[in-house]
Design a protein around this motif. Structure first.
Motif, PDB file in Angstrom:
ATOM      1  N   MET A  28       0.837  -1.205   0.000  1.00  0.00           N
ATOM      2  CA  MET A  28       0.000   0.000   0.000  1.00  0.00           C
ATOM      3  C   MET A  28       0.866   1.246   0.000  1.00  0.00           C
ATOM      4  SD  MET A  28      -2.630   1.361   2.896  1.00  0.00           S
ATOM      5  CE  MET A  28      -3.888   0.224   2.350  1.00  0.00           C
ATOM      6  N   SER A  29       0.487   2.245  -0.808  1.00  0.00           N
ATOM      7  CA  SER A  29       1.229   3.501  -0.762  1.00  0.00           C
ATOM      8  C   SER A  29       0.324   4.591  -0.211  1.00  0.00           C
ATOM      9  CB  SER A  29       1.711   3.866  -2.167  1.00  0.00           C
ATOM     10  OG  SER A  29       0.630   3.783  -3.046  1.00  0.00           O
ATOM     11  N   VAL A  30       0.803   5.223   0.844  1.00  0.00           N
ATOM     12  CA  VAL A  30       0.045   6.283   1.486  1.00  0.00           C
ATOM     13  C   VAL A  30       0.832   7.573   1.348  1.00  0.00           C
ATOM     14  CG1 VAL A  30      -0.901   7.098   3.673  1.00  0.00           C
ATOM     15  CG2 VAL A  30      -0.970   4.679   3.129  1.00  0.00           C
ATOM     16  N   LYS A  31       0.168   8.587   0.812  1.00  0.00           N
ATOM     17  CA  LYS A  31       0.870   9.828   0.498  1.00  0.00           C
ATOM     18  C   LYS A  31       0.354  10.973   1.367  1.00  0.00           C
ATOM     19  CE  LYS A  31      -0.221  12.250  -3.172  1.00  0.00           C
ATOM     20  NZ  LYS A  31      -0.668  12.499  -4.526  1.00  0.00           N
ATOM     21  N   TYR A  32       1.282  11.746   1.938  1.00  0.00           N
ATOM     22  CA  TYR A  32       0.892  12.958   2.675  1.00  0.00           C
ATOM     23  C   TYR A  32       0.353  13.975   1.667  1.00  0.00           C
ATOM     24  CZ  TYR A  32       1.458  17.620   4.607  1.00  0.00           C
ATOM     25  OH  TYR A  32       1.223  18.910   4.990  1.00  0.00           O
ATOM     26  N   VAL A  33      -0.764  14.633   1.991  1.00  0.00           N
ATOM     27  CA  VAL A  33      -1.333  15.611   1.057  1.00  0.00           C
ATOM     28  C   VAL A  33      -1.304  17.037   1.612  1.00  0.00           C
ATOM     29  CG1 VAL A  33      -3.380  16.278  -0.270  1.00  0.00           C
ATOM     30  CG2 VAL A  33      -2.797  13.871  -0.026  1.00  0.00           C
ATOM     31  N   ALA A  34      -1.823  17.235   2.834  1.00  0.00           N
ATOM     32  CA  ALA A  34      -1.903  18.602   3.356  1.00  0.00           C
ATOM     33  C   ALA A  34      -2.168  18.563   4.849  1.00  0.00           C
ATOM     34  CB  ALA A  34      -3.053  19.350   2.658  1.00  0.00           C
ATOM     35  N   SER A  35      -1.867  19.669   5.527  1.00  0.00           N
ATOM     36  CA  SER A  35      -2.205  19.736   6.947  1.00  0.00           C
ATOM     37  C   SER A  35      -2.696  21.126   7.320  1.00  0.00           C
ATOM     38  CB  SER A  35      -1.016  19.323   7.817  1.00  0.00           C
ATOM     39  OG  SER A  35       0.021  20.242   7.676  1.00  0.00           O
ATOM     40  N   SER A  36      -3.460  21.178   8.428  1.00  0.00           N
ATOM     41  CA  SER A  36      -4.028  22.456   8.873  1.00  0.00           C
ATOM     42  C   SER A  36      -4.304  22.369  10.358  1.00  0.00           C
ATOM     43  CB  SER A  36      -5.346  22.727   8.144  1.00  0.00           C
ATOM     44  OG  SER A  36      -6.350  21.875   8.665  1.00  0.00           O
ATOM     45  N   LYS A  37      -4.701  23.496  10.957  1.00  0.00           N
ATOM     46  CA  LYS A  37      -5.154  23.471  12.352  1.00  0.00           C
ATOM     47  C   LYS A  37      -6.572  22.921  12.417  1.00  0.00           C
ATOM     48  CE  LYS A  37      -2.397  27.262  14.049  1.00  0.00           C
ATOM     49  NZ  LYS A  37      -2.356  28.637  14.516  1.00  0.00           N
ATOM     50  N   LEU A  38      -6.904  22.260  13.531  1.00  0.00           N
ATOM     51  CA  LEU A  38      -8.285  21.846  13.764  1.00  0.00           C
ATOM     52  C   LEU A  38      -8.651  22.144  15.221  1.00  0.00           C
ATOM     53  CD1 LEU A  38     -10.702  20.408  12.258  1.00  0.00           C
ATOM     54  CD2 LEU A  38     -10.155  18.461  13.707  1.00  0.00           C
ATOM     55  N   PRO A  39      -9.270  23.311  15.455  1.00  0.00           N
ATOM     56  CA  PRO A  39      -9.704  23.611  16.819  1.00  0.00           C
ATOM     57  C   PRO A  39     -10.873  22.705  17.210  1.00  0.00           C
ATOM     58  CG  PRO A  39     -10.084  25.489  15.327  1.00  0.00           C
ATOM     59  CD  PRO A  39      -9.628  24.353  14.481  1.00  0.00           C
ATOM     60  N   THR A  40     -10.834  22.172  18.436  1.00  0.00           N
ATOM     61  CA  THR A  40     -11.896  21.293  18.933  1.00  0.00           C
ATOM     62  C   THR A  40     -12.219  21.724  20.368  1.00  0.00           C
ATOM     63  OG1 THR A  40     -10.533  19.658  20.095  1.00  0.00           O
ATOM     64  CG2 THR A  40     -10.727  19.396  17.694  1.00  0.00           C
ATOM     65  N   PRO A  41     -13.284  21.162  20.955  1.00  0.00           N
ATOM     66  CA  PRO A  41     -13.562  21.489  22.352  1.00  0.00           C
ATOM     67  C   PRO A  41     -12.416  21.089  23.291  1.00  0.00           C
ATOM     68  CG  PRO A  41     -15.463  20.445  21.336  1.00  0.00           C
ATOM     69  CD  PRO A  41     -14.335  20.339  20.352  1.00  0.00           C
ATOM     70  N   TRP A  42     -11.509  20.224  22.829  1.00  0.00           N
ATOM     71  CA  TRP A  42     -10.404  19.751  23.690  1.00  0.00           C
ATOM     72  C   TRP A  42      -9.075  20.418  23.336  1.00  0.00           C
ATOM     73  CZ3 TRP A  42     -13.822  16.628  21.000  1.00  0.00           C
ATOM     74  CH2 TRP A  42     -14.896  16.179  21.784  1.00  0.00           C
ATOM     75  N   GLY A  43      -9.121  21.439  22.534  1.00  0.00           N
ATOM     76  CA  GLY A  43      -7.887  22.132  22.168  1.00  0.00           C
ATOM     77  C   GLY A  43      -7.660  22.074  20.665  1.00  0.00           C
ATOM     78  N   THR A  44      -6.613  22.743  20.238  1.00  0.00           N
ATOM     79  CA  THR A  44      -6.346  22.816  18.798  1.00  0.00           C
ATOM     80  C   THR A  44      -5.370  21.717  18.382  1.00  0.00           C
ATOM     81  OG1 THR A  44      -6.785  25.176  18.748  1.00  0.00           O
ATOM     82  CG2 THR A  44      -5.466  24.284  16.941  1.00  0.00           C
ATOM     83  N   PHE A  45      -5.857  20.849  17.512  1.00  0.00           N
ATOM     84  CA  PHE A  45      -5.064  19.755  16.962  1.00  0.00           C
ATOM     85  C   PHE A  45      -4.506  20.193  15.602  1.00  0.00           C
ATOM     86  CE2 PHE A  45      -7.610  17.745  20.092  1.00  0.00           C
ATOM     87  CZ  PHE A  45      -7.052  16.510  20.402  1.00  0.00           C
ATOM     88  N   THR A  46      -3.499  19.476  15.134  1.00  0.00           N
ATOM     89  CA  THR A  46      -3.097  19.622  13.737  1.00  0.00           C
ATOM     90  C   THR A  46      -3.698  18.452  12.975  1.00  0.00           C
ATOM     91  OG1 THR A  46      -1.026  20.651  14.385  1.00  0.00           O
ATOM     92  CG2 THR A  46      -1.139  19.786  12.143  1.00  0.00           C
ATOM     93  N   MET A  47      -4.412  18.766  11.906  1.00  0.00           N
ATOM     94  CA  MET A  47      -5.046  17.726  11.093  1.00  0.00           C
ATOM     95  C   MET A  47      -4.162  17.451   9.879  1.00  0.00           C
ATOM     96  SD  MET A  47      -8.891  17.679   9.571  1.00  0.00           S
ATOM     97  CE  MET A  47      -8.821  19.307   8.852  1.00  0.00           C
ATOM     98  N   VAL A  48      -3.746  16.198   9.751  1.00  0.00           N
ATOM     99  CA  VAL A  48      -2.832  15.837   8.666  1.00  0.00           C
ATOM    100  C   VAL A  48      -3.558  14.862   7.736  1.00  0.00           C
ATOM    101  CG1 VAL A  48      -0.517  14.993   8.117  1.00  0.00           C
ATOM    102  CG2 VAL A  48      -0.965  16.025  10.360  1.00  0.00           C
ATOM    103  N   GLY A  49      -3.687  15.236   6.472  1.00  0.00           N
ATOM    104  CA  GLY A  49      -4.455  14.433   5.520  1.00  0.00           C
ATOM    105  C   GLY A  49      -3.558  13.570   4.646  1.00  0.00           C
ATOM    106  N   PHE A  50      -3.969  12.310   4.475  1.00  0.00           N
ATOM    107  CA  PHE A  50      -3.213  11.359   3.656  1.00  0.00           C
ATOM    108  C   PHE A  50      -4.131  10.751   2.597  1.00  0.00           C
ATOM    109  CE2 PHE A  50      -1.222  11.422   7.811  1.00  0.00           C
ATOM    110  CZ  PHE A  50       0.142  11.370   7.547  1.00  0.00           C
ATOM    111  N   GLU A  51      -3.532  10.390   1.491  1.00  0.00           N
ATOM    112  CA  GLU A  51      -4.290   9.659   0.466  1.00  0.00           C
ATOM    113  C   GLU A  51      -3.710   8.267   0.292  1.00  0.00           C
ATOM    114  OE1 GLU A  51      -4.275  11.457  -3.398  1.00  0.00           O
ATOM    115  OE2 GLU A  51      -5.415   9.803  -4.271  1.00  0.00           O
ATOM    116  N   ASP A  52      -4.590   7.293   0.361  1.00  0.00           N
ATOM    117  CA  ASP A  52      -4.178   5.921   0.072  1.00  0.00           C
ATOM    118  C   ASP A  52      -4.328   5.748  -1.434  1.00  0.00           C
ATOM    119  OD1 ASP A  52      -4.168   3.255  -0.509  1.00  0.00           O
ATOM    120  OD2 ASP A  52      -5.435   2.677   1.174  1.00  0.00           O
ATOM    121  N   GLU A  53      -3.196   5.679  -2.103  1.00  0.00           N
ATOM    122  CA  GLU A  53      -3.230   5.734  -3.574  1.00  0.00           C
ATOM    123  C   GLU A  53      -3.803   4.471  -4.196  1.00  0.00           C
ATOM    124  OE1 GLU A  53       0.906   7.077  -3.920  1.00  0.00           O
ATOM    125  OE2 GLU A  53       0.129   8.823  -4.995  1.00  0.00           O
ATOM    126  N   THR A  54      -3.805   3.372  -3.437  1.00  0.00           N
ATOM    127  CA  THR A  54      -4.365   2.133  -3.993  1.00  0.00           C
ATOM    128  C   THR A  54      -5.893   2.179  -3.967  1.00  0.00           C
ATOM    129  OG1 THR A  54      -2.526   1.108  -2.833  1.00  0.00           O
ATOM    130  CG2 THR A  54      -4.079  -0.374  -3.924  1.00  0.00           C
TER     131      THR A  54
END
Ligand SMILES: Nc1nc2c(ncn2[C@@H]2O[C@H](COP(=O)(O)OP(=O)(O)OP(=O)(O)O)[C@@H](O)[C@H]2O)c(=O)[nH]1
Ligand SMILES: [Zn+2]
Length: 203
Positions: free
Chosen positions: A1-27
């Motif tokens: 399986m090949s998984v590719k990093y695509v983009a990341s951003s902040k994600l504020p939530t009720p529990w604090g601000t997370f960093t959201m990192v998006g990946f694409e499974d190319e298969t």
């Protein structure tokens, strides 16, 4: 399986601000997400949750399962811990997809349990694949995890794909009168490790 990093951003939530990192499974074309809190890169074990998509429980407030409660509790614990990661994997319905899960729920409405319903539809009880986890964790610089789960098969599956699980941390929340039977079946037929006193009642 090949998984590719695509983009990341902040994600504020009720529990604090997370960093959201998006990946694409190319298969498979599936889009997976990691929610990262604090510093996670390095050699020490990172508090982690590997969460499989459950639209009904995670987003639609379903009480048929414990998924939504586990998702919230995992994010809360990661934030209280000061660091950690949640992998949100797009494998709805233990890998059978949303519409088949609705078919399975219909059979469960008629008396089947969660495993029998899958089998009546021609699926194995659990069709999930965890092969994307190692490349996602490697991208984040995570070497070892303290995994929040009640499912020893998940621990085994991750280890088979090369993820170092330093510890299993129980995650027992969300029991209510609608999912008692479902949780009992997970314990009896799917090997989940749960003890009554760990539960927190939601209703
Ligand atoms: N096929 C099917 N899938 C279900 C059902 N109920 C929940 N799911 C899916 O099951 C997945 C969650 O798996 P669970 O078995 O609840 O828990 P787990 O991830 O194995 O173990 P934990 O780490 O302890 O939560 C999600 O993808 C849900 O959509 C059901 O009755 N039938
Ligand atoms: Zn669920």
């Amino acid at each position: 399986m090949s998984v590719k990093y695509v983009a990341s951003s902040k994600l504020p939530t009720p529990w604090g601000t997370f960093t959201m990192v998006g990946f694409e499974d190319e298969t498979s074309g599936k889009e997976h997400v990691a929610l990262v809190f604090g510093e996670v890169a390095g050699d020490s074990p990172v508090l982690a949750r590997v969460h499989s998509e459950c639209l009904t429980g995670d987003a639609l407030f379903s009480l048929r399962c414990d998924c939504g409660f586990q998702l919230q509790e995992a994010l809360k614990r990661i934030s209280e811990n000061g660091s950690g990661v949640l992998l949100y994997l797009r494998q709805e319905g233990r890998g059978i997809g949303l519409l088949n899960k609705i078919r399975a729920y219909h059979l469960q409405d008629g008396g089947a349990d969660t495993v029998e319903a899958n089998e009546q539809l021609g699926f194995a009880a659990d069709m999930r694949d965890y092969s994307m986890c190692l490349p996602m964790l490697e991208h984040l610089g995570i070497k070892q995890v303290r995994l929040m789960t009640n499912n020893p098969r998940k621990v085994k599956a991750l280890e088979q794909y090369g993820v170092a699980v330093a510890e299993r941390v129980p995650l027992q929340v969300g029991k209510n009168r609608h999912n008692e039977q479902y949780l009992a079946t997970k314990m009896g037929k799917l090997g989940h490790m749960m003890t009554e006193h760990h539960f927190r009642e939601e209703e």
